[in-house]
Design a protein around this motif. Structure first.
Motif, PDB file in Angstrom:
ATOM      1  N   ILE A   1       7.751 -42.356  -3.930  1.00 39.81           N
ATOM      2  CA  ILE A   1       6.598 -43.083  -3.364  1.00 39.81           C
ATOM      3  C   ILE A   1       6.222 -42.417  -2.045  1.00 39.81           C
ATOM      4  O   ILE A   1       7.101 -42.146  -1.220  1.00 39.81           O
ATOM      5  CB  ILE A   1       6.986 -44.558  -3.092  1.00 39.81           C
ATOM      6  N   VAL A   2       4.936 -42.145  -1.858  1.00 40.82           N
ATOM      7  CA  VAL A   2       4.459 -41.695  -0.540  1.00 40.82           C
ATOM      8  C   VAL A   2       3.496 -42.748  -0.012  1.00 40.82           C
ATOM      9  O   VAL A   2       2.518 -43.088  -0.674  1.00 40.82           O
ATOM     10  CB  VAL A   2       3.760 -40.320  -0.610  1.00 40.82           C
ATOM     11  N   GLU A   3       3.813 -43.295   1.130  1.00 40.69           N
ATOM     12  CA  GLU A   3       2.952 -44.292   1.784  1.00 40.69           C
ATOM     13  C   GLU A   3       3.059 -44.113   3.293  1.00 40.69           C
ATOM     14  O   GLU A   3       3.971 -43.432   3.776  1.00 40.69           O
ATOM     15  CB  GLU A   3       3.395 -45.734   1.435  1.00 40.69           C
ATOM     16  N   MET A   4       2.158 -44.749   4.017  1.00 35.43           N
ATOM     17  CA  MET A   4       2.311 -44.828   5.464  1.00 35.43           C
ATOM     18  C   MET A   4       3.319 -45.927   5.778  1.00 35.43           C
ATOM     19  O   MET A   4       3.366 -46.929   5.050  1.00 35.43           O
ATOM     20  CB  MET A   4       0.976 -45.190   6.111  1.00 35.43           C
ATOM     21  N   LEU A   5       4.104 -45.743   6.827  1.00 37.56           N
ATOM     22  CA  LEU A   5       5.009 -46.823   7.270  1.00 37.56           C
ATOM     23  C   LEU A   5       4.396 -47.463   8.499  1.00 37.56           C
ATOM     24  O   LEU A   5       3.971 -46.775   9.426  1.00 37.56           O
ATOM     25  CB  LEU A   5       6.364 -46.254   7.672  1.00 37.56           C
TER      26      LEU A   5
ATOM     27  N   LEU B   1       7.829 -38.030   6.681  1.00 36.45           N
ATOM     28  CA  LEU B   1       6.911 -36.903   6.518  1.00 36.45           C
ATOM     29  C   LEU B   1       6.013 -36.897   7.741  1.00 36.45           C
ATOM     30  O   LEU B   1       6.224 -37.656   8.683  1.00 36.45           O
ATOM     31  CB  LEU B   1       6.091 -37.072   5.234  1.00 36.45           C
ATOM     32  N   LEU B   2       4.979 -36.058   7.693  1.00 31.74           N
ATOM     33  CA  LEU B   2       3.934 -36.066   8.719  1.00 31.74           C
ATOM     34  C   LEU B   2       3.647 -37.525   9.104  1.00 31.74           C
ATOM     35  O   LEU B   2       3.259 -38.306   8.234  1.00 31.74           O
ATOM     36  CB  LEU B   2       2.699 -35.465   8.033  1.00 31.74           C
ATOM     37  N   SER B   3       3.830 -37.865  10.391  1.00 28.76           N
ATOM     38  CA  SER B   3       3.680 -39.266  10.801  1.00 28.76           C
ATOM     39  C   SER B   3       2.260 -39.769  10.460  1.00 28.76           C
ATOM     40  O   SER B   3       1.300 -39.020  10.662  1.00 28.76           O
ATOM     41  CB  SER B   3       3.909 -39.370  12.306  1.00 28.76           C
ATOM     42  N   PRO B   4       2.108 -40.972   9.928  1.00 29.81           N
ATOM     43  CA  PRO B   4       3.090 -42.042   9.719  1.00 29.81           C
ATOM     44  C   PRO B   4       3.603 -42.134   8.269  1.00 29.81           C
ATOM     45  O   PRO B   4       4.022 -43.198   7.845  1.00 29.81           O
ATOM     46  CB  PRO B   4       2.251 -43.288  10.061  1.00 29.81           C
ATOM     47  N   TYR B   5       3.551 -40.993   7.526  1.00 27.99           N
ATOM     48  CA  TYR B   5       3.930 -41.054   6.115  1.00 27.99           C
ATOM     49  C   TYR B   5       5.442 -41.007   5.936  1.00 27.99           C
ATOM     50  O   TYR B   5       6.164 -40.451   6.767  1.00 27.99           O
ATOM     51  CB  TYR B   5       3.323 -39.879   5.340  1.00 27.99           C
ATOM     52  N   VAL B   6       5.884 -41.565   4.795  1.00 29.77           N
ATOM     53  CA  VAL B   6       7.292 -41.502   4.418  1.00 29.77           C
ATOM     54  C   VAL B   6       7.362 -41.220   2.917  1.00 29.77           C
ATOM     55  O   VAL B   6       6.456 -41.604   2.169  1.00 29.77           O
ATOM     56  CB  VAL B   6       8.012 -42.823   4.781  1.00 29.77           C
ATOM     57  N   LEU B   7       8.423 -40.518   2.521  1.00 33.07           N
ATOM     58  CA  LEU B   7       8.693 -40.290   1.092  1.00 33.07           C
ATOM     59  C   LEU B   7       9.894 -41.155   0.726  1.00 33.07           C
ATOM     60  O   LEU B   7      10.981 -40.984   1.275  1.00 33.07           O
ATOM     61  CB  LEU B   7       9.026 -38.811   0.857  1.00 33.07           C
ATOM     62  N   LEU B   8       9.683 -42.114  -0.179  1.00 38.21           N
ATOM     63  CA  LEU B   8      10.777 -42.977  -0.642  1.00 38.21           C
ATOM     64  C   LEU B   8      11.183 -42.516  -2.032  1.00 38.21           C
ATOM     65  O   LEU B   8      10.328 -42.208  -2.863  1.00 38.21           O
ATOM     66  CB  LEU B   8      10.316 -44.438  -0.718  1.00 38.21           C
TER      67      LEU B   8
END
Ligand SMILES: C[S@@+](CC[C@H](N)C(=O)[O-])C[C@H]1O[C@@H](n2cnc3c(N)ncnc32)[C@H](O)[C@@H]1O
Length: 337
Positions: free
Chosen positions: A273-277, A325-332
């Motif tokens: 999952i890639v989303e902003m945190l 990842l590149l702020s504010p993204y995260v790879l779950l």
């Protein structure tokens, strides 16, 4: 300047940013960056190429100078690009041309005006202005839908490169991009991993264009578009990608999407999952403002890690990793619980 004047000026600029955004959108729509490929041009030259009004084109380009996108040579009466303008060029490797056109085009600008009403009512007032939800509206308005899918590719490009580099595909053979628009994410993963074949599960009007887009990316035959509804069912694959989909939906809908993925998972399958945190404290501007778009245009929201874990657990999944990842993204990364 007194402190009071400075605060006035800061808030004034926040408000005027809305007009600046629309000037950026108009400069993208007039393909100013592309026209200036051939060298400096006058407003009249650009107006002629775009069948636009010369005097108004001049005023728009002058605003472009004020915004740092253009420079003006008063002796020659011509405009030239600054490096920033390249981001509005369709061929830039990091283009935001389609995003500039779609993100603040009518589909989002009209419901954005009803942000105060959405907050007051506790639900987006999007149906009042579009007559339906955003995704139903796109189903009936193909030109805007195409622009939105292209905008998603624009917005995704930098983070997708980073996310694809962080995914070890192991022995996986198939990857499914769930709600993947034109398949930018799966394309990047397939490009990096020659043994993988990919598919994109999308609404019919989007899925129909996936193979053309794939051909343009030089990946012909390696990615297919699958027309379907992720609330109904999801096909089987070894790896699932889910980027910027959960933020469009409320918790109940997210659980339904995730449960359908869980039901389709083969033994050993993984979900990325890639989303902003977002967080209560120190919320990044990017995530907090994207959350506003989710508020006025969808039933979704940006979420923190605990909220994602709760959704995953409720769908029979277990998070195994969270990679910034590149702020504010995260790879779950998640697997069947
Ligand atoms: C915000 S976009 C994200 C696109 C892409 N994953 C990305 O990050 O660039 C959400 C996508 O979900 C798709 N979508 C919406 N409802 C869907 C449904 N019921 N089934 C499949 N796809 C759907 C939309 O067409 C849209 O392309």
């Amino acid at each position: 300047m007194t402190a009071e004047q400075e605060h006035f000026s800061q808030v004034y600029h926040l408000i005027m940013a809305a007009w600046g955004s629309q000037a950026v959108r108009a400069i993208a729509s007039l393909s100013v960056a592309e026209h200036l490929d051939s060298g400096p041009l006058s407003a009249q030259d650009i107006a002629l190429r775009e069948s636009a009004d010369p005097a108004m084109t001049y005023r728009l380009l002058r605003a472009g100078v004020a915004l740092g996108l253009l420079t003006y040579d008063a002796d020659q009466g011509t405009f030239s690009p600054t490096p920033m303008l390249a981001v509005l060029h369709k061929d830039s490797p990091v283009s935001l041309k389609h995003y500039a056109q779609a993100a603040i085009g009518p589909t989002f600008w009209l419901p954005a005006v009803l942000l105060p009403e959405s907050v007051a009512m506790g639900s987006p007032q999007v149906v009042q202005v579009l007559g339906s939800s955003v995704f139903e509206y796109f189903g009936k308005n193909p030109a805007e839908a195409r622009q939105f899918s292209a905008a998603m590719t624009d917005l995704s490009t930098p983070v997708i490169r980073e996310a694809a580099a962080a995914i070890d595909v192991g022995t996986a053979k198939t990857v499914l991009d769930v709600g993947g628009a034109y398949g930018a994410f799966v394309s990047e993963l397939v490009r990096r991993n020659p043994r993988l074949t990919g598919s994109v599960l999308e609404l019919a009007h989007v899925a129909a264009a996936v193979e053309d887009e794939t051909r343009e990316r030089g990946l012909e035959g390696r990615i297919t578009g699958v027309a379907g509804d992720f609330f109904e069912s999801v096909p089987a694959a070894d790896i699932y990608l889910l980027k910027h989909v959960l933020h469009d939906w409320d918790d109940t809908s997210c659980r339904s999407i995730l449960s359908n993925i869980r039901d389709a998972m083969r033994p050993g399958a993984r979900l990325f999952i890639v989303e902003m945190l977002i967080s209560d404290t120190g919320a990044s501007t990017g995530a907090a403002l994207m959350d506003m778009a989710m508020l006025f245009a969808t039933t979704g929201q940006e979420r923190d890690l605990t909220q994602f874990d709760t959704l995953l657990t409720a769908a029979g999944l277990r998070r195994t990793q969270a990679t910034p990842l590149l702020s504010p993204y995260v790879l779950l990364e998640a697997e069947a619980a």
